[in-house]
Design a protein around this motif. Structure first.
Motif, short mmCIF file in Angstrom:
data_model
loop_
_atom_site.label_atom_id
_atom_site.label_comp_id
_atom_site.label_asym_id
_atom_site.label_seq_id
_atom_site.Cartn_x
_atom_site.Cartn_y
_atom_site.Cartn_z
N ASN A 153 0.82 -1.22 0.00
CA ASN A 153 0.00 0.00 0.00
C ASN A 153 0.85 1.27 0.00
OD1 ASN A 153 -2.39 -1.52 0.12
ND2 ASN A 153 -2.14 -1.74 2.32
N ALA A 154 2.18 1.11 -0.09
CA ALA A 154 3.09 2.26 -0.02
C ALA A 154 3.73 2.53 -1.37
CB ALA A 154 4.14 2.02 1.04
N ASN A 155 2.98 2.33 -2.44
CA ASN A 155 3.48 2.63 -3.78
C ASN A 155 4.75 1.83 -4.10
OD1 ASN A 155 3.42 3.87 -6.28
ND2 ASN A 155 4.23 5.82 -5.56
N ASN A 156 4.84 0.60 -3.54
CA ASN A 156 5.97 -0.30 -3.75
C ASN A 156 7.31 0.33 -3.41
OD1 ASN A 156 4.32 -2.42 -4.62
ND2 ASN A 156 4.28 -1.61 -6.69
N GLY A 157 7.34 1.25 -2.45
CA GLY A 157 8.58 1.86 -2.01
C GLY A 157 9.06 3.01 -2.87
N LEU A 158 8.33 3.33 -3.94
CA LEU A 158 8.79 4.40 -4.83
C LEU A 158 8.87 5.75 -4.12
CD1 LEU A 158 7.11 3.49 -8.23
CD2 LEU A 158 9.51 3.27 -7.57
N ASP A 159 7.95 6.02 -3.22
CA ASP A 159 8.01 7.28 -2.47
C ASP A 159 9.23 7.30 -1.56
OD1 ASP A 159 5.69 8.16 -3.69
OD2 ASP A 159 4.40 7.40 -2.09
N GLY A 160 9.52 6.16 -0.95
CA GLY A 160 10.68 6.06 -0.06
C GLY A 160 11.99 6.25 -0.80
N VAL A 161 12.13 5.60 -1.96
CA VAL A 161 13.38 5.72 -2.71
C VAL A 161 13.52 7.11 -3.32
CG1 VAL A 161 12.64 4.81 -4.96
CG2 VAL A 161 14.97 4.45 -4.20
N LEU A 162 12.42 7.72 -3.73
CA LEU A 162 12.48 9.09 -4.24
C LEU A 162 12.91 10.05 -3.13
CD1 LEU A 162 12.07 10.94 -6.67
CD2 LEU A 162 9.69 11.20 -5.96
N LEU A 163 12.36 9.87 -1.93
CA LEU A 163 12.77 10.70 -0.81
C LEU A 163 14.25 10.50 -0.51
CD1 LEU A 163 12.24 12.63 1.54
CD2 LEU A 163 11.49 10.65 2.89
N LEU A 164 14.70 9.25 -0.45
CA LEU A 164 16.10 8.94 -0.18
C LEU A 164 17.02 9.62 -1.21
CD1 LEU A 164 18.33 7.40 1.34
CD2 LEU A 164 17.87 5.47 -0.20
N ASN A 165 16.70 9.49 -2.47
CA ASN A 165 17.53 10.09 -3.52
C ASN A 165 17.55 11.61 -3.41
OD1 ASN A 165 18.14 7.58 -4.45
ND2 ASN A 165 16.82 7.67 -6.23
N ASN A 166 16.41 12.22 -3.09
CA ASN A 166 16.38 13.67 -2.92
C ASN A 166 17.14 14.12 -1.68
OD1 ASN A 166 14.95 14.41 -5.26
ND2 ASN A 166 13.01 13.90 -4.30
N LEU A 167 17.09 13.34 -0.63
CA LEU A 167 17.87 13.66 0.57
C LEU A 167 19.36 13.63 0.28
CD1 LEU A 167 15.84 11.61 3.20
CD2 LEU A 167 16.01 14.11 3.10
N ILE A 168 19.80 12.63 -0.47
CA ILE A 168 21.22 12.54 -0.83
C ILE A 168 21.61 13.71 -1.73
CG2 ILE A 168 22.90 11.19 -2.15
CD1 ILE A 168 21.36 8.67 -1.10
N THR A 169 20.78 14.02 -2.70
CA THR A 169 21.07 15.14 -3.61
C THR A 169 21.20 16.45 -2.84
OG1 THR A 169 19.93 14.04 -5.43
CG2 THR A 169 20.20 16.41 -5.61
N ALA A 170 20.37 16.63 -1.81
CA ALA A 170 20.37 17.86 -1.02
C ALA A 170 21.39 17.82 0.12
CB ALA A 170 18.98 18.12 -0.46
N ASP A 171 22.21 16.77 0.21
CA ASP A 171 23.24 16.61 1.26
C ASP A 171 22.65 16.46 2.65
OD1 ASP A 171 25.24 16.81 -0.69
OD2 ASP A 171 25.45 18.97 -0.40
N PHE A 172 21.45 15.90 2.77
CA PHE A 172 20.84 15.63 4.06
C PHE A 172 21.14 14.19 4.44
CE2 PHE A 172 17.23 18.95 3.31
CZ PHE A 172 18.14 19.96 3.49
N TYR A 173 22.41 13.91 4.68
CA TYR A 173 22.85 12.54 4.91
C TYR A 173 22.35 11.97 6.24
CZ TYR A 173 25.91 13.81 1.10
OH TYR A 173 26.39 14.24 -0.10
N ASP A 174 22.10 12.83 7.22
CA ASP A 174 21.61 12.32 8.50
C ASP A 174 20.22 11.70 8.35
OD1 ASP A 174 20.65 14.88 7.93
OD2 ASP A 174 20.54 15.49 10.02
N ILE A 175 19.34 12.37 7.62
CA ILE A 175 17.99 11.83 7.41
C ILE A 175 18.06 10.63 6.47
CG2 ILE A 175 15.62 12.34 6.72
CD1 ILE A 175 16.25 15.30 7.18
N ALA A 176 18.91 10.73 5.44
CA ALA A 176 19.07 9.60 4.52
C ALA A 176 19.56 8.37 5.27
CB ALA A 176 20.05 9.97 3.40
N SER A 177 20.47 8.56 6.21
CA SER A 177 20.97 7.46 7.02
C SER A 177 19.86 6.83 7.86
CB SER A 177 22.10 7.96 7.92
OG SER A 177 22.53 6.96 8.79
N GLU A 178 19.03 7.67 8.47
CA GLU A 178 17.90 7.15 9.26
C GLU A 178 16.97 6.32 8.39
OE1 GLU A 178 15.72 10.02 11.56
OE2 GLU A 178 17.56 11.12 12.03
N LEU A 179 16.69 6.83 7.19
CA LEU A 179 15.78 6.14 6.27
C LEU A 179 16.37 4.80 5.84
CD1 LEU A 179 13.08 6.32 4.81
CD2 LEU A 179 14.22 7.62 3.00
#
Length: 140
Positions: free
Chosen positions: A26-52
């Protein structure tokens, strides 16, 4: 997201994590999670990316709707891998998945991610492989 680190932290803390789970049908097969992860990495938010990644390691080897992988995003950010022996979780995760299995395989039939890390600069090259025996040819 850019320049709004406190806001991103707040919104991430309020986001129901089950909506980012790649194993939740029911979570869009993880696509929202991976999109968030990739955007966090692109924006240098490694702390949140690490948590995810700690919550959902599978997100690191999934493609988003653009066909981008977190490992590929990190490979284009040499500053993300500073030298040193004490790596945070997400850096250690990269090294643990040196030739990691991708499940499901890409549309082109690639099943493995092969990473090469320059020990001096910490620059990372990521290659998608059909089989592990291609790693040697890729390395040459």
């Amino acid at each position: 997201m850019y320049g709004r680190k406190r806001m991103v932290h707040y919104l991430y803390s309020k986001t129901p994590k089950h909506l980012l789970d790649p194993d939740n049908p029911n979570a869009n097969n993880g696509l929202d999670g991976v999109l968030l992860l990739n955007n966090l990495i692109t924006a240098d938010f490694y702390d949140i990316a690490s948590e995810l990644l700690k919550l959902f390691p599978k997100l690191g080897i999934m493609a988003d709707h653009h066909g981008d992988y977190a490992l590929h995003k990190l490979a284009h950010k040499p500053s993300a891998c500073a030298s040193g022996s004490k790596f945070p979780y997400w850096k250690q995760w990269i090294y643990n998945y040196l030739c990691g299995l991708i499940s499901p395989p890409t549309h082109a039939g690639k099943k493995y991610i092969f990473l090469l890390v320059d020990d001096c600069t910490r620059y990372i090259w990521a290659y998608l492989l059909t089989s592990k025996d291609q790693a040697f040819e890729t390395f040459k």
